[in-house]
Enzyme design. Structure first.
Site, short mmCIF file in Angstrom:
data_model
loop_
_atom_site.label_atom_id
_atom_site.label_comp_id
_atom_site.label_asym_id
_atom_site.label_seq_id
_atom_site.Cartn_x
_atom_site.Cartn_y
_atom_site.Cartn_z
N HIS A 83 0.85 -1.18 0.00
CA HIS A 83 0.00 0.00 0.00
C HIS A 83 0.88 1.23 0.00
CE1 HIS A 83 -3.04 2.93 1.31
NE2 HIS A 83 -3.94 2.07 0.89
N ASP A 132 -7.92 -4.68 -0.16
CA ASP A 132 -8.40 -5.39 -1.34
C ASP A 132 -8.16 -6.90 -1.26
OD1 ASP A 132 -9.25 -3.07 -2.82
OD2 ASP A 132 -7.14 -2.59 -3.05
#
Length: 382
Positions: free
Chosen positions: A264, A319
């Site tokens: 991320h 996700d």
């Protein structure tokens, strides 16, 4: 400072906000001071919307009034439904269909003549957008399946109502609570690309429909909103390969393939939202097929520990688990990013409202790198 080029505005402070804060090293996310864990486990999506837009959690009476107002705004004009039907027949992408729907909503806005500086009117418009997006998305998917849209259920919350409109059946408690949690987890996340896009548009005092349409457009890019679909496609590939998940991952990483759902831009540890969705994935697995939960947890442990990704600051993001959770809820995989937008619309509206309280047109600089002394030659001499 103007001479310092920061590609992608990385590390550049461009605004102040009281909506959400991310501590990437500690893996902490807060909305208006409340931890995402407390909100996900104790609040509803409607409560979180109220919090983001009003700055505080609602009382029971305020929540009842706010939820009723949202429910009353769920209906969309027949013209919008007709457009969704035509786009479904044309095999349009769901995010493009959503972009069209949000833009069309403004044609039927009862306060279209409101002063752009009237933030109360902007909030009411934002409420209408947020209420109508689930209806338009569910109708689009129903049309794709050759079925008629299902009218909104006035007694269901936003999350449960979307699942109801999608399938025609009221969802069970675990499904409804899981989807409500997923919407909370995606409602806001600092100044990401789509939120910044909405703010830039809002800074021109364009209407909130334009700002949210811009947010949808930014989120549709594969570098921002599509990773959960990518995760599910990888899980399908693993399942269809007949290989042990670890063998498949070993082979894929040896080939230089990147496993989606890891890493991320902000978090250096496991995304706190991923932890919550992992719990929900386990609950859903206990109700039915546990295959997807087993594959994802096996991959996470292997990549984090055996491959040492955790030591390098590469951990599962939201996700990685949202893909399989949505699949377990019966949601088509190309609807995952539109659902992200359905949730994040609340954050986009909140940031536009906040920024416009002390508005200044967002107008950054660029460094010119072209020629400076070109001699003009008339067209007939070139």
């Amino acid at each position: 400072m103007a001479d310092d080029l920061k590609k992608g505005l990385e590390g550049v402070l461009v605004a102040e906000s009281g909506l959400s804060s991310i501590d990437g090293d500690a893996g902490r996310l807060i909305y208006r001071g409340y931890s995402i864990e407390d909100l996900a486990r104790g609040a509803s999506y409607e409560e979180v919307l109220y919090l983001l837009w009003h700055g505080e959690l609602p009382t029971a009476d305020e929540l009842e009034e706010f939820s009723a107002a949202l429910s009353e705004e769920r209906g969309v004009h027949d013209d919008v439904l007709d457009a969704m039907e035509r786009l479904a027949a044309a095999d349009e992408r769901p995010m493009a269909a959503l972009r069209t729907a949000v833009s069309m909503f403004s044609a039927y806005e009862p306060e279209s003549d409101a002063d752009p500086e009237d933030l109360e009117a902007t909030m009411r418009k934002g409420r209408r957008i947020t209420a109508k997006i689930p209806t338009a998305l569910a109708a689009f998917e129903r049309y794709r399946q050759g079925e008629e849209p299902v009218d909104p259920h006035p007694e269901l919350g936003l999350a449960a109502n979307f699942l109801y409109m999608l399938t025609g059946e009221e969802p069970g408690d675990v499904h409804a609570e899981t989807f409500d949690q997923a919407l909370i987890l995606h409602a806001d996340h600092g100044l990401n690309a789509s939120t910044f896009t909405s703010m830039v548009i809002g800074s021109t005092m364009a209407d909130i429909y334009s700002a949210v349409t811009g947010g949808v457009s930014a989120l549709s890019g594969p570098l921002h909103g599509g990773a959960n679909q990518d995760v599910m496609e990888v899980l399908f590939e693993i399942d269809e390969s007949n290989l042990d998940p670890l063998d498949w991952v070993e082979q894929a990483t040896d080939e230089g393939r990147r496993i989606p759902g890891f890493g991320h831009r902000v978090y250096n540890v496991k995304d706190p939202r991923a932890k919550i969705l992992q719990e929900r994935s386990k609950e859903l697995a206990e109700e039915g097929d546990d295959k997807w939960y087993e594959i994802t947890t096996t991959i996470e442990q292997y990549l984090s520990e055996e491959k040492g990704l955790a030591e390098r600051g590469i951990a599962p993001n939201v996700d990685f688990y949202s893909g399989s959770v949505y699949y377990q809820l019966g949601i088509p995989i190309d609807m995952y990013t539109p659902i992200f937008a359905m949730s994040r619309a609340g954050g986009w509206v909140g940031h536009v409202l906040e920024y416009q309280e002390d508005n200044r047109l967002i107008r950054p600089l660029s460094r010119y790198t072209g020629p400076t002394d070109q001699e003009f030659v008339p067209v007939d001499e070139r």
